[in-house]
Design a protein around this motif. Structure first.
Motif, PDB file in Angstrom:
ATOM      1  N   ASP A  60      -9.196  -2.027  -2.573  1.00 50.55           N
ATOM      2  CA  ASP A  60      -8.966  -2.894  -3.861  1.00 50.55           C
ATOM      3  C   ASP A  60      -8.111  -2.228  -4.871  1.00 50.55           C
ATOM      4  OD1 ASP A  60     -10.460  -5.143  -2.621  1.00 50.55           O
ATOM      5  OD2 ASP A  60     -12.313  -4.171  -3.824  1.00 50.55           O
ATOM      6  N   LEU A  61      -7.947  -1.034  -4.666  1.00 48.34           N
ATOM      7  CA  LEU A  61      -7.192  -0.066  -5.831  1.00 48.34           C
ATOM      8  C   LEU A  61      -5.757  -0.266  -5.558  1.00 48.34           C
ATOM      9  CD1 LEU A  61      -7.318   2.501  -7.781  1.00 48.34           C
ATOM     10  CD2 LEU A  61      -6.919   3.670  -5.660  1.00 48.34           C
ATOM     11  N   THR A  62      -5.179  -0.461  -6.949  1.00 52.81           N
ATOM     12  CA  THR A  62      -3.754  -0.354  -6.824  1.00 52.81           C
ATOM     13  C   THR A  62      -3.422   0.843  -7.768  1.00 52.81           C
ATOM     14  OG1 THR A  62      -3.667  -2.819  -6.557  1.00 52.81           O
ATOM     15  CG2 THR A  62      -1.511  -1.702  -7.487  1.00 52.81           C
ATOM     16  N   LEU A  63      -2.455   1.792  -7.506  1.00 49.46           N
ATOM     17  CA  LEU A  63      -2.130   2.697  -8.434  1.00 49.46           C
ATOM     18  C   LEU A  63      -0.890   3.306  -8.461  1.00 49.46           C
ATOM     19  CD1 LEU A  63      -3.846   5.107  -9.733  1.00 49.46           C
ATOM     20  CD2 LEU A  63      -3.969   6.350  -7.875  1.00 49.46           C
ATOM     21  N   ALA A  64      -0.431   3.531  -9.669  1.00 53.69           N
ATOM     22  CA  ALA A  64       0.910   3.842  -9.956  1.00 53.69           C
ATOM     23  C   ALA A  64       1.051   5.151 -10.371  1.00 53.69           C
ATOM     24  CB  ALA A  64       1.470   2.769 -10.864  1.00 53.69           C
ATOM     25  N   GLU A  65       2.318   5.643 -10.698  1.00 55.73           N
ATOM     26  CA  GLU A  65       2.631   7.098 -11.451  1.00 55.73           C
ATOM     27  C   GLU A  65       2.389   8.060 -10.344  1.00 55.73           C
ATOM     28  OE1 GLU A  65       3.700   7.056 -14.777  1.00 55.73           O
ATOM     29  OE2 GLU A  65       4.076   9.163 -13.993  1.00 55.73           O
ATOM     30  N   SER A  66       3.283   8.492  -9.934  1.00 54.57           N
ATOM     31  CA  SER A  66       3.327   9.519  -8.546  1.00 54.57           C
ATOM     32  C   SER A  66       2.472  10.745  -8.876  1.00 54.57           C
ATOM     33  CB  SER A  66       4.855  10.204  -8.413  1.00 54.57           C
ATOM     34  OG  SER A  66       5.504  10.517  -9.318  1.00 54.57           O
TER      35      SER A  66
END
Ligand SMILES: N[C@@H](CCC(=O)N[C@@H](CS)C(=O)NCC(=O)O)C(=O)O
Length: 223
Positions: A60-66
């Motif tokens: 369910d997780l969406t994560l941005a930023e390297s």
């Protein structure tokens, strides 16, 4: 299954590399830069409002930023090898380089890219001399001296240790790969900084790095 939203020739290459170092299964969803503007396609905005790459989804997780993605994956799935033990000098150095990559090194590299394009890009003839003069002045007064100092600093740090955080390879080396590769393409890094150059050759020789290139496809950083 972890999904990497991967833009060609971009920072998301280092996420593929990290996943290969971790030996995790993952799916690559590809996006192509616009050939003229080099921007990401609008479909990426459906994944994350900023529409930049990398973005991952994991359940369910969406994560941005390297940096956040590297920290998340390395701490959730990694062995202790990729993040030095809390409270050690290596951990502090790990933190420092994790932030340095995007916070200190990428801004002047991006400015160099933009001013180079202003200098060489198409524009009405009557504006060109002024635009070129501004771009050249900004580069010579600010961008290039800053890049030189940053590269000298990295060189001196690697004279004292093999990897950025210390004697062992860590996730900070993965996070640092993109700015150092960009510096080799457009920031003035070459063999004259032998420690940093050797570090670059040694990351490129890692089997996981090679496998990530096979998964990601052609990888040519913008000049
Ligand atoms: N600080 C962000 C920067 C993200 C970023 O700017 N990504 C670039 C790829 S290297 C991008 O998506 N560029 C296309 C665009 O801005 O449309 C990170 O490290 O994830």
């Amino acid at each position: 299954m972890i999904v990497v939203h991967h833009l060609n020739n971009s920072r998301s290459q280092r996420i593929l590399w990290l996943l290969e170092e971790l030996g995790l299964p993952y799916e690559v969803k590809r996006y192509q830069r616009d050939a003229r503007t080099m921007l990401a396609p609008p479909e990426l905005r459906a994944v994350h409002p900023l529409g930049k790459s990398p973005v991952i989804s994991d359940g369910d997780l969406t994560l941005a930023e390297s940096g956040a993605i590297v920290e998340y994956l390395a701490s959730r799935y990694g062995s202790e090898n990729l993040i030095p033990k809390n409270g050690t000098p290596e951990h502090l150095r790990y933190l420092y380089w994790m932030h340095f990559a995007e916070g200190s090194m990428m801004p002047p590299l991006l400015l160099k890219l933009i001013f180079d394009r202003i200098e060489s890009g198409p524009m009405p003839f009557f504006v060109r001399p002024v635009a070129r003069a501004i771009a050249q002045r900004a580069k010579s007064l600010m961008v290039l001296p800053n890049l030189e100092r940053l590269l000298d600093f990295m060189e001196s740090e690697l004279a004292a240790r093999v990897w950025f955080a210390g004697p062992a390879f860590t996730a900070a080396d993965i996070q640092m790969s993109f700015p150092v590769e960009a510096a080799a393409v457009r920031g003035g890094l070459d063999e004259k900084r032998p420690k940093l150059w050797a570090w670059l050759q040694s990351i490129h020789a890692r089997p996981a790095y090679r496998r990530a290139l096979d998964r990601g496809g052609k990888y040519e950083l913008l000049r």
